[in-house]
Enzyme design. Sequence first.
Site, PDB file in Angstrom:
ATOM      1  N   LYS A  13       0.834  -1.216   0.000  1.00  0.00           N
ATOM      2  CA  LYS A  13       0.000   0.000   0.000  1.00  0.00           C
ATOM      3  C   LYS A  13       0.865   1.263   0.000  1.00  0.00           C
ATOM      4  O   LYS A  13       0.612   2.189  -0.762  1.00  0.00           O
ATOM      5  CB  LYS A  13      -0.926   0.032   1.236  1.00  0.00           C
ATOM      6  CG  LYS A  13      -1.864  -1.168   1.350  1.00  0.00           C
ATOM      7  CD  LYS A  13      -2.833  -1.024   2.528  1.00  0.00           C
ATOM      8  CE  LYS A  13      -2.185  -0.991   3.896  1.00  0.00           C
ATOM      9  NZ  LYS A  13      -1.485  -2.235   4.281  1.00  0.00           N
ATOM     10  N   ARG A  88      -9.271   1.005   9.178  1.00  0.00           N
ATOM     11  CA  ARG A  88      -8.879  -0.371   9.494  1.00  0.00           C
ATOM     12  C   ARG A  88      -9.958  -1.095  10.286  1.00  0.00           C
ATOM     13  O   ARG A  88      -9.765  -2.262  10.630  1.00  0.00           O
ATOM     14  CB  ARG A  88      -7.604  -0.360  10.320  1.00  0.00           C
ATOM     15  CG  ARG A  88      -6.316  -0.606   9.520  1.00  0.00           C
ATOM     16  CD  ARG A  88      -5.168  -0.399  10.477  1.00  0.00           C
ATOM     17  NE  ARG A  88      -3.975  -1.106  10.200  1.00  0.00           N
ATOM     18  CZ  ARG A  88      -2.866  -0.565   9.690  1.00  0.00           C
ATOM     19  NH1 ARG A  88      -2.867   0.669   9.279  1.00  0.00           N
ATOM     20  NH2 ARG A  88      -1.778  -1.279   9.560  1.00  0.00           N
ATOM     21  N   ARG A 127      11.909  -5.851   4.116  1.00  0.00           N
ATOM     22  CA  ARG A 127      11.790  -4.417   4.417  1.00  0.00           C
ATOM     23  C   ARG A 127      12.726  -4.045   5.577  1.00  0.00           C
ATOM     24  O   ARG A 127      13.383  -3.018   5.542  1.00  0.00           O
ATOM     25  CB  ARG A 127      10.332  -4.088   4.766  1.00  0.00           C
ATOM     26  CG  ARG A 127      10.074  -2.621   4.990  1.00  0.00           C
ATOM     27  CD  ARG A 127       8.631  -2.253   4.729  1.00  0.00           C
ATOM     28  NE  ARG A 127       7.771  -2.546   5.861  1.00  0.00           N
ATOM     29  CZ  ARG A 127       6.462  -2.358   5.873  1.00  0.00           C
ATOM     30  NH1 ARG A 127       5.844  -1.919   4.774  1.00  0.00           N
ATOM     31  NH2 ARG A 127       5.730  -2.637   6.924  1.00  0.00           N
ATOM     32  N   ARG A 139      11.664  -0.632  11.363  1.00  0.00           N
ATOM     33  CA  ARG A 139      10.478  -0.446  12.209  1.00  0.00           C
ATOM     34  C   ARG A 139      10.441  -1.538  13.278  1.00  0.00           C
ATOM     35  O   ARG A 139      10.701  -2.705  12.982  1.00  0.00           O
ATOM     36  CB  ARG A 139       9.225  -0.540  11.341  1.00  0.00           C
ATOM     37  CG  ARG A 139       8.888   0.733  10.646  1.00  0.00           C
ATOM     38  CD  ARG A 139       7.754   0.549   9.683  1.00  0.00           C
ATOM     39  NE  ARG A 139       6.555  -0.042  10.277  1.00  0.00           N
ATOM     40  CZ  ARG A 139       5.401  -0.144   9.643  1.00  0.00           C
ATOM     41  NH1 ARG A 139       5.277   0.316   8.412  1.00  0.00           N
ATOM     42  NH2 ARG A 139       4.361  -0.678  10.229  1.00  0.00           N
ATOM     43  N   ARG A 150      -0.006  -8.442  13.685  1.00  0.00           N
ATOM     44  CA  ARG A 150      -0.569  -7.435  12.768  1.00  0.00           C
ATOM     45  C   ARG A 150      -1.481  -8.110  11.740  1.00  0.00           C
ATOM     46  O   ARG A 150      -2.533  -7.586  11.382  1.00  0.00           O
ATOM     47  CB  ARG A 150       0.567  -6.679  12.067  1.00  0.00           C
ATOM     48  CG  ARG A 150       1.313  -5.756  13.036  1.00  0.00           C
ATOM     49  CD  ARG A 150       2.641  -5.290  12.467  1.00  0.00           C
ATOM     50  NE  ARG A 150       2.546  -4.456  11.295  1.00  0.00           N
ATOM     51  CZ  ARG A 150       3.541  -4.242  10.440  1.00  0.00           C
ATOM     52  NH1 ARG A 150       4.717  -4.815  10.631  1.00  0.00           N
ATOM     53  NH2 ARG A 150       3.369  -3.477   9.401  1.00  0.00           N
TER      54      ARG A 150
HETATM   55  P1  AMP Z   1       1.156   0.720   9.249  1.00  0.00           P
HETATM   56  O1  AMP Z   1       2.336   1.610   9.046  1.00  0.00           O
HETATM   57  O2  AMP Z   1      -0.037   1.127   8.448  1.00  0.00           O
HETATM   58  O3  AMP Z   1       1.501  -0.732   9.084  1.00  0.00           O
HETATM   59  O4  AMP Z   1       0.719   0.909  10.778  1.00  0.00           O
HETATM   60  C1  AMP Z   1       1.595   0.603  11.845  1.00  0.00           C
HETATM   61  C2  AMP Z   1       0.799   0.475  13.134  1.00  0.00           C
HETATM   62  O5  AMP Z   1       0.163   1.719  13.438  1.00  0.00           O
HETATM   63  C3  AMP Z   1      -0.321  -0.556  13.104  1.00  0.00           C
HETATM   64  O6  AMP Z   1       0.127  -1.863  13.385  1.00  0.00           O
HETATM   65  C4  AMP Z   1      -1.224  -0.007  14.215  1.00  0.00           C
HETATM   66  O7  AMP Z   1      -0.693  -0.283  15.504  1.00  0.00           O
HETATM   67  C5  AMP Z   1      -1.125   1.486  14.001  1.00  0.00           C
HETATM   68  N1  AMP Z   1      -2.138   1.964  13.025  1.00  0.00           N
HETATM   69  C6  AMP Z   1      -1.906   2.519  11.805  1.00  0.00           C
HETATM   70  N2  AMP Z   1      -3.054   2.851  11.215  1.00  0.00           N
HETATM   71  C7  AMP Z   1      -4.044   2.503  12.065  1.00  0.00           C
HETATM   72  C8  AMP Z   1      -5.456   2.573  12.009  1.00  0.00           C
HETATM   73  N3  AMP Z   1      -6.092   3.056  10.928  1.00  0.00           N
HETATM   74  N4  AMP Z   1      -6.154   2.095  13.076  1.00  0.00           N
HETATM   75  C9  AMP Z   1      -5.535   1.612  14.163  1.00  0.00           C
HETATM   76  N5  AMP Z   1      -4.204   1.494  14.282  1.00  0.00           N
HETATM   77  C10 AMP Z   1      -3.459   1.947  13.237  1.00  0.00           C
END
Ligand code: AMP
Length: 194
Positions: A13, A88, A127, A139, A150
């Site tokens: 994404k 989400r 990554r 990360r 996740r």
């Molecule tokens: P991402 O970079 O999108 O993989 O997000 C990393 C982490 O941020 C996720 O595993 C969640 O802990 C938190 N996170 C990001 N976006 C959301 C969302 N829309 N709702 C809830 N938690 C989020």
Amino acid sequence: MRLILLGPPGAGKGTQAQRLVEKHGIPQLSTGDMLRAAVSAGTDVGKRAKAVMDAGELVSDEIVNAIVAERIDQPDCTNGFILDGYPRTLAQADAVEAMLGERGEKLDATIELVVDDQALIGRIVKRAQDAVAAGQTPRKDDNPEVFEERLREYYKKTAALIGYYHAKGLLRRIDGMSSIDEVTAEIERVLATV
Ligand code: AMP
């Protein structure tokens, strides 16, 4: 153009969102990036989100909805945006609809990147390795244990959005297993029809 990119962690994404930014000149709104920035800055939101993110779980709807509501009010979002990693949950999906409704706007499409779970873990490991090779700190949640959580969160809470957007006639499914360029080309083909 107002788009959502949907798919499990590691589906591509973020990569595709960056390409859409370049091509269409609209911003990428990544709640993950915004939350990581809040954690680095040590804000109240960052402090509340940090442990949850490190565990691979979802931050509360209340926190992320507030972050997005504030962000889409910025002038650079007037002509549209790409939501990457948001919504989400069904509650977040309802919230974004309400936010847009208040502004007299609507979504143009939700693009689901369809990927194979087995391939995802390999992408996440890569990554993390790429970050190290580039001299960056990977990360904290890009490791196999947290990644499994996740992915579970995705299937428990986020995958329901596929049906939600299908029912609204907004869902476009794309094979996320082909090359990055092919996925980009397919997204552009789909966008030409919305
Ligand atoms: P991402 O970079 O999108 O993989 O997000 C990393 C982490 O941020 C996720 O595993 C969640 O802990 C938190 N996170 C990001 N976006 C959301 C969302 N829309 N709702 C809830 N938690 C989020």
